[in-house]
Write a protein that holds these residues in place. Structure first.
Motif, PDB file in Angstrom:
ATOM      1  N   UNK A   9      77.326  46.583  42.388  1.00 15.00           N
ATOM      2  CA  UNK A   9      76.606  45.463  42.962  1.00 15.00           C
ATOM      3  C   UNK A   9      77.205  45.050  44.297  1.00 15.00           C
ATOM      4  N   UNK A  10      76.482  44.206  44.999  1.00 12.19           N
ATOM      5  CA  UNK A  10      76.984  43.731  46.285  1.00 12.19           C
ATOM      6  C   UNK A  10      75.864  43.223  47.157  1.00 12.19           C
ATOM      7  N   UNK A  11      76.142  43.173  48.432  1.00  9.00           N
ATOM      8  CA  UNK A  11      75.200  42.657  49.422  1.00  9.00           C
ATOM      9  C   UNK A  11      74.468  43.810  50.088  1.00  9.00           C
ATOM     10  N   UNK A  12      73.172  43.688  50.171  1.00 10.03           N
ATOM     11  CA  UNK A  12      72.363  44.720  50.800  1.00 10.03           C
ATOM     12  C   UNK A  12      71.206  44.044  51.523  1.00 10.03           C
ATOM     13  N   UNK A  13      70.772  44.642  52.599  1.00 12.11           N
ATOM     14  CA  UNK A  13      69.639  44.094  53.340  1.00 12.11           C
ATOM     15  C   UNK A  13      68.333  44.426  52.641  1.00 12.11           C
ATOM     16  N   UNK A  14      67.361  43.572  52.830  1.00  9.68           N
ATOM     17  CA  UNK A  14      66.038  43.824  52.289  1.00  9.68           C
ATOM     18  C   UNK A  14      65.534  45.176  52.790  1.00  9.68           C
ATOM     19  N   UNK A  15      64.965  45.937  51.868  1.00  6.57           N
ATOM     20  CA  UNK A  15      64.508  47.281  52.189  1.00  6.57           C
ATOM     21  C   UNK A  15      65.560  48.347  51.986  1.00  6.57           C
ATOM     22  N   UNK A  16      66.768  47.924  51.732  1.00  3.64           N
ATOM     23  CA  UNK A  16      67.862  48.873  51.553  1.00  3.64           C
ATOM     24  C   UNK A  16      67.971  49.372  50.130  1.00  3.64           C
ATOM     25  N   UNK A  17      69.031  50.131  49.895  1.00  4.04           N
ATOM     26  CA  UNK A  17      69.244  50.767  48.598  1.00  4.04           C
ATOM     27  C   UNK A  17      70.603  50.382  48.044  1.00  4.04           C
ATOM     28  N   UNK A  18      70.687  50.478  46.745  1.00  2.00           N
ATOM     29  CA  UNK A  18      71.947  50.202  46.066  1.00  2.00           C
ATOM     30  C   UNK A  18      71.971  51.013  44.781  1.00  2.00           C
ATOM     31  N   UNK A  19      73.144  51.456  44.425  1.00  2.00           N
ATOM     32  CA  UNK A  19      73.303  52.275  43.224  1.00  2.00           C
ATOM     33  C   UNK A  19      74.246  51.570  42.272  1.00  2.00           C
ATOM     34  N   UNK A  85      65.905  51.374  45.287  1.00  2.00           N
ATOM     35  CA  UNK A  85      65.421  51.564  46.651  1.00  2.00           C
ATOM     36  C   UNK A  85      64.484  50.411  47.016  1.00  2.00           C
ATOM     37  N   UNK A  86      64.297  50.241  48.317  1.00  2.00           N
ATOM     38  CA  UNK A  86      63.335  49.252  48.810  1.00  2.00           C
ATOM     39  C   UNK A  86      63.549  47.899  48.147  1.00  2.00           C
ATOM     40  N   UNK A  87      64.776  47.453  48.180  1.00  2.00           N
ATOM     41  CA  UNK A  87      65.093  46.186  47.538  1.00  2.00           C
ATOM     42  C   UNK A  87      64.417  45.027  48.264  1.00  2.00           C
ATOM     43  N   UNK A  88      63.946  44.114  47.469  1.00  3.72           N
ATOM     44  CA  UNK A  88      63.177  43.010  48.015  1.00  3.72           C
ATOM     45  C   UNK A  88      64.042  41.775  48.202  1.00  3.72           C
ATOM     46  N   UNK A  89      63.673  40.983  49.180  1.00  3.24           N
ATOM     47  CA  UNK A  89      64.359  39.719  49.416  1.00  3.24           C
ATOM     48  C   UNK A  89      64.002  38.773  48.275  1.00  3.24           C
ATOM     49  N   UNK A  90      64.980  38.360  47.550  1.00  2.00           N
ATOM     50  CA  UNK A  90      64.723  37.514  46.383  1.00  2.00           C
ATOM     51  C   UNK A  90      66.007  36.792  46.019  1.00  2.00           C
TER      52      UNK A  90
END
Length: 125
Positions: A9-19, A85-90
């Motif tokens: 987990x962590x900080x990611x920009x909207x539209x980015x990806x995280x694993x 993928x394509x993480x949304x601002x929430x």
């Protein structure tokens, strides 16, 4: 019983990806169906994805994440992955990994008897 520890987990920009990863300790990891859930502050926990035991060839996703998230498991490493993928601002949900002994694939959190401590994901603009 398995013990579960989430990471990634962590900080990611909207539209980015995280694993996200979930590491399991204990015996017979392949005998557990695995689930991912998330919980926004002040809200109930909601289903994200579930992967069946053994081969992990059956995976179910929440409608809200279909096409954006994928899950997989590696029984040799006692690990289950949630690729987002394509993480949304929430709001900033905490993602939980859960395990259920047996073959049944379920979206109901009450069916899972083992839970990790969660990992927080923050999506920024």
């Amino acid at each position: 019983q398995v013990q579960l520890v989430e990471s990634g987990g962590g900080l990611v920009q909207a539209g980015g990806s995280l694993r996200l990863s979930c590491a399991a300790s204990g015996r017979s990891f392949s005998s557990y169906a695995m689930g991912w859930f998330r919980q926004d502050p002040g809200k109930e926990r909601e289903f994200v994805a579930a992967i069946n035991w053994r081969s992990g060839d059956s995976i179910q996703y929440a409608e809200s994440v279909k096409g954006r998230f994928t899950s997989s498991r590696d029984n040799t490493k006692n690990t289950v992955i949630l690729q987002m993928y394509s993480l949304k601002l929430e709001v900033t949900p905490i993602y939980f990994c859960a395990a259920r002994l047996g073959s049944i694939l379920t979206v109901r959190d009450v069916e899972y008897g083992n839970w990790g401590q969660g990992t927080q994901v923050t999506v920024s603009s």
